[in-house]
Design an enzyme around this catalytic site. Structure first.
Site, PDB file in Angstrom:
ATOM      1  N   ASP A  48      32.275  51.218  22.792  1.00  0.00           N
ATOM      2  CA  ASP A  48      32.677  50.957  21.401  1.00  0.00           C
ATOM      3  C   ASP A  48      32.880  52.262  20.639  1.00  0.00           C
ATOM      4  O   ASP A  48      33.783  52.389  19.819  1.00  0.00           O
ATOM      5  CB  ASP A  48      31.620  50.110  20.678  1.00  0.00           C
ATOM      6  CG  ASP A  48      31.569  48.704  21.239  1.00  0.00           C
ATOM      7  OD1 ASP A  48      32.514  48.333  21.959  1.00  0.00           O
ATOM      8  OD2 ASP A  48      30.576  47.999  20.969  1.00  0.00           O
ATOM      9  N   ILE A  70      57.837  28.191  44.399  1.00  0.00           N
ATOM     10  CA  ILE A  70      57.400  28.203  45.788  1.00  0.00           C
ATOM     11  C   ILE A  70      57.380  26.775  46.319  1.00  0.00           C
ATOM     12  O   ILE A  70      56.999  25.849  45.600  1.00  0.00           O
ATOM     13  CB  ILE A  70      56.014  28.893  45.898  1.00  0.00           C
ATOM     14  CG1 ILE A  70      55.661  29.175  47.356  1.00  0.00           C
ATOM     15  CG2 ILE A  70      54.916  28.121  45.237  1.00  0.00           C
ATOM     16  CD1 ILE A  70      54.512  30.164  47.520  1.00  0.00           C
ATOM     17  N   LYS A  85      46.303  30.521  45.922  1.00  0.00           N
ATOM     18  CA  LYS A  85      47.255  30.002  44.921  1.00  0.00           C
ATOM     19  C   LYS A  85      46.439  29.808  43.645  1.00  0.00           C
ATOM     20  O   LYS A  85      45.650  28.870  43.532  1.00  0.00           O
ATOM     21  CB  LYS A  85      47.842  28.680  45.421  1.00  0.00           C
ATOM     22  CG  LYS A  85      48.734  27.981  44.437  1.00  0.00           C
ATOM     23  CD  LYS A  85      50.202  28.178  44.810  1.00  0.00           C
ATOM     24  CE  LYS A  85      51.130  27.372  43.931  1.00  0.00           C
ATOM     25  NZ  LYS A  85      51.046  27.644  42.516  1.00  0.00           N
ATOM     26  N   LYS A 128      52.924  33.715  53.422  1.00  0.00           N
ATOM     27  CA  LYS A 128      54.206  34.424  53.290  1.00  0.00           C
ATOM     28  C   LYS A 128      54.489  35.173  54.581  1.00  0.00           C
ATOM     29  O   LYS A 128      53.568  35.769  55.173  1.00  0.00           O
ATOM     30  CB  LYS A 128      54.132  35.443  52.143  1.00  0.00           C
ATOM     31  CG  LYS A 128      54.038  34.796  50.785  1.00  0.00           C
ATOM     32  CD  LYS A 128      53.809  35.817  49.693  1.00  0.00           C
ATOM     33  CE  LYS A 128      53.647  35.088  48.368  1.00  0.00           C
ATOM     34  NZ  LYS A 128      53.142  35.968  47.313  1.00  0.00           N
ATOM     35  N   CYS A 187      13.135  -0.036  32.588  1.00  0.00           N
ATOM     36  CA  CYS A 187      11.779  -0.550  32.354  1.00  0.00           C
ATOM     37  C   CYS A 187      11.634  -1.322  31.052  1.00  0.00           C
ATOM     38  O   CYS A 187      10.562  -1.856  30.777  1.00  0.00           O
ATOM     39  CB  CYS A 187      10.770   0.595  32.385  1.00  0.00           C
ATOM     40  SG  CYS A 187      10.848   1.664  30.951  1.00  0.00           S
TER      41      CYS A 187
HETATM   42  N1  5U1 Z   1      49.583  33.946  45.599  1.00  0.00           N
HETATM   43  C1  5U1 Z   1      50.797  33.554  45.218  1.00  0.00           C
HETATM   44  N2  5U1 Z   1      51.034  32.638  44.309  1.00  0.00           N
HETATM   45  N3  5U1 Z   1      52.365  32.540  44.217  1.00  0.00           N
HETATM   46  C2  5U1 Z   1      53.108  31.719  43.414  1.00  0.00           C
HETATM   47  N4  5U1 Z   1      51.945  34.031  45.699  1.00  0.00           N
HETATM   48  C3  5U1 Z   1      52.938  33.397  45.085  1.00  0.00           C
HETATM   49  N5  5U1 Z   1      54.270  33.513  45.205  1.00  0.00           N
HETATM   50  C4  5U1 Z   1      55.039  32.731  44.446  1.00  0.00           C
HETATM   51  C5  5U1 Z   1      54.472  31.825  43.533  1.00  0.00           C
HETATM   52  C6  5U1 Z   1      55.322  30.975  42.679  1.00  0.00           C
HETATM   53  O1  5U1 Z   1      56.376  32.786  44.511  1.00  0.00           O
HETATM   54  C7  5U1 Z   1      56.987  33.656  45.444  1.00  0.00           C
HETATM   55  C8  5U1 Z   1      56.925  33.095  46.834  1.00  0.00           C
HETATM   56  C9  5U1 Z   1      58.414  33.777  45.001  1.00  0.00           C
END
Ligand code: 5U1
Length: 692
Positions: free
Chosen positions: A38, A84, A122, A298, A423
């Site tokens: 701070d 995705i 995700k 991926k 009870c």
């Molecule tokens: N971890 C992760 N989440 N996520 C969401 N990777 C990831 N990639 C995404 C999305 C919508 O899109 C790409 C594959 C383009």
């Protein structure tokens, strides 16, 4: 114009503050105390206030949130933000199907090597594009329709985990980082707790918390919401030396630049690695500090990603493999209560069966009346129900738009359950308590085991050997219903129990027999009256001297006891107002439980009322503390020095100046024997020591 010294200091402060920010918000390992942080922050604020030309967009002072906006400006993404593909088959076959598709598209057959994948979480939040130009965060936008998002730069600046400047000396001309803003579960709980205390609206769940905060037009409000961020990809990139060739190396490089990247990720070969990751995360999902709705796979190499390309707005090289949803919609069929071990009545919503978190849920907790009121849950409502792992399913929120017309009545526990469903004892809600409770204490089957364990505990009736395993067996087999039944146990019954040798059974019977001779204080404590702990039980015993007097005591009588306030008094009255509890007490007495009774202090209560005493020297038997307790129990006050207002000085051996002062002022002097005689219960007519 700021001096070169001021400029250098501002730059140094900024670097140092951001370093501490990173340690605190990203590494979760604070490097300096809050007060020191701070201090640095205030110094920078003061410098910038004095020299506004020193303010830069990457200054930590810019994180506090600026002026409210009228709306969010549209932002066209330099590189579209793709979505995705979601694999809805939550089993391992979902990962196999993805691998098979990738191999087919790449023209691989069984003789070819497995594909290398990157697997990660995700996150359950809001997708964001962060644009860094020459290392400085210049813009942040939501995904929107993938082509055009909304400019949420002001709000994003308030997220401390997001660096305002990349940690690199020669930054790329442009680096767009894509990832998810989310709220950790502990931050969500803490935030909601604070809101509840302040009587302000709470957030429905962490996902809504994150998305709602970033789409908040007032950045000052967004600044109060505890948000986090993890990167998972890139957008536009210009002039990045040594651009990584794989997804995993990109995330490693981003981490080096100070961008938060989640550690829960792997690279591995083929479907086997994906399935192992999926199963590992699924098993640990509830222990993660934030919500996820699945994992992402991926293809790791960028050249293969390019080869695979896209279908509509979804890349062929990635898939989200979902876990079973943890929140679903269902309807409330009814509201009932469950009586817990402490007598608390927990309202439970009976639900139309719904598959959530991997199981079919038919009940969800509503916690207590305040929570029902806050969420306004009514029978017939459509609700969001949430189940996360072992956590009891709960009703998160009501879909008010789907409420039946006419609206069903509000639910009130005390109105629907004036007596305990277990009870039949009265249900009460004490002032200041969230829970409604059954007053059946010793008698209520739901509270039986707890009541017995407490009754037998060392500081209560002290029945050695009557522990939880034994209590479980005795209650489950219907051998003991109330503490009074304990005194009816015999060797034959006890020896028939599991893990109970004849010798232990005999020892237990001896302990039960010995416990019959007790004290009133222990007995009162053993009854397990709510809010009556050991010390209150002692005060009550001392004050009333007999159980019958305590049972007959009015609220005013109880309030005259030291340290007994209205809540304790109400608990005692409610306990003895319950005929079942009186019945158990009578059976215990009939079984031979006894204690020495006295007339109590209440007859002589006030014998020292209004009197001030001073203790000096060493008393022959009483410690100073014990003498003080006795005087106070008799209504007297113990002062530290002698004055004309002192009524008595109680003097022991080696009494010093206080005794001399008492003699000088003509104050009455007592020794210990006289004090005790004065306090004796049979000193009925309140004769004072002076009259001796
Ligand atoms: N971890 C992760 N989440 N996520 C969401 N990777 C990831 N990639 C995404 C999305 C919508 O899109 C790409 C594959 C383009």
């Amino acid at each position: 114009m700021a001096s070169p010294g001021a400029l250098a200091r501002a730059t140094a402060l900024r670097r140092e503050i951001e370093r501490h920010n990173y340690a605190y918000y990203v590494l979760d390992a604070p490097t300096i105390p809050d007060a020191e942080y701070d201090r640095l922050f205030r110094e920078l604020q003061a410098l910038e206030a004095e020299h506004p030309e020193l303010v830069t967009p990457d200054s930590p002072t810019q994180r506090v949130g600026g002026k409210p906006l009228d709306g969010f400006a549209p932002v066209r993404h330099a590189v579209p933000m793709l979505s995705i593909r979601t694999e809805t088959d939550t089993e391992a076959s979902g990962a196999r199907a993805f691998d098979a598709r990738v191999r087919k598209e790449l023209g691989l057959d069984e003789t070819d090597l497995p594909v290398e994948y990157a697997a990660e979480l995700k996150f359950d939040g809001l997708a964001i594009n962060l644009r860094y130009e020459h290392g400085v965060l210049v813009a942040a936008a939501t995904r929107g329709d993938g082509e055009t998002g909304e400019d949420v730069t002001q709000n994003i600046r308030t997220v401390h985990a997001i660096p305002l400047r990349l940690a690199i000396d020669t930054p790329p001309a442009v680096l767009e980082v894509r990832g998810e803003v989310f709220m950790r579960r502990d931050d969500f709980e803490r935030y909601n707790e604070r809101q509840r205390e302040a009587g302000k609206p709470t957030l429905v769940n962490p996902r809504n918390g994150a998305a709602g905060s970033i789409r908040q037009l007032d950045p000052a409000i967004a600044a109060q919401r505890p948000l986090s961020f993890f990167a998972y990809g890139l957008g536009e990139v210009q002039g990045w030396n040594n651009t990584p060739a794989t997804h995993s190396a990109t995330l490693d490089a981003l981490a080096v630049l100070g961008v938060p990247v989640c550690g829960e990720r792997i690279t591995g070969l083929g479907a086997t690695a994906l399935i192992a990751f999926h199963d590992d995360i699924a098993a640990r999902r509830d222990q993660l500090p934030f919500d996820i709705d699945g994992v992402v796979y991926k293809v790791n190499r960028f050249d293969l990603q390019r080869e695979l390309g896209f279908v509509t707005r979804e890349p062929r090289w990635a898939v989200a493999h979902k876990f079973p949803a943890q929140e679903e919609l269902t309807t409330v069929l009814g509201i009932e209560v469950q009586v817990g071990r402490t007598g608390a009545l927990t309202p439970v919503a009976r639900l139309a069966p719904v598959f959530v978190g991997g199981v079919t849920v038919t009940n969800a907790t509503l916690h207590n009346q305040d929570e029902i009121d806050r969420k306004d849950v009514r029978v017939g409502d459509t609700v969001i129900v949430r189940r996360a792992g072992d956590v009891i399913p709960e009703v998160v929120a009501v879909m008010l738009g789907k409420r039946p017309d006419p609206a069903p009545p509000r639910f009130n526990i005390l109105q629907s359950y004036p007596v305990c469903p277990e009870c039949g004892s009265h249900v009460v809600r004490l002032e200041g308590e969230a829970a409604a409770r059954c007053t059946g204490g010793l008698y209520c089957p739901a509270q039986r085991k707890q009541a017995l364990l407490h009754f037998a505990s060392r500081r209560a009736m002290d029945i050695e050997g009557l522990g939880d395993k034994l209590v479980d067996q005795l209650v489950d087999r219907g051998l003991v219903r109330t503490p009074a039944n304990v005194y009816k146990l015999n060797l034959e019954t006890l020896a028939g129990l599991e893990r109970m040798a004849e010798k232990s059974a005999a020892n237990l019977l001896t302990a039960i027999e010995t416990s019959k001779a007790t004290t009133l204080a222990r007995f009162i404590f053993a009854l397990g009256i709510r809010n009556v702990g050991e010390s209150t039980a002692r005060d009550l015993a001392l004050h009333f001297g007999s159980l019958d007097k305590l049972i007959a005591a009015t609220e005013a009588d109880l309030l005259a006891v030291r340290d007994v306030g209205p809540i304790v008094a109400q608990s005692i009255i409610q306990f003895f107002a319950e005929p079942h509890n009186l019945g158990v007490v009578e059976k215990l007495r009939a079984a031979g439980v006894h204690w020495p009774e006295s007339t109590g202090l209440q007859q002589s209560a006030g014998i020292l009322a209004g009197k001030t005493l001073v203790l000096t020297g060493t008393l022959p038997t009483l410690t100073r503390e014990a003498a003080k307790e006795k005087i106070e129990a008799a209504g007297g006050k113990v002062a530290g020095s002698v004055s004309k207002k002192t009524d008595y000085v109680v003097a022991g051996a080696e009494a010093g100046s206080k005794l001399a002062k008492a003699q000088e002022l003509g104050v009455a002097i007592l020794d210990e024997a006289r004090l005790l005689a004065l306090l004796k219960p049979n000193n009925k007519n309140g004769q004072h020591a002076l009259d001796f």
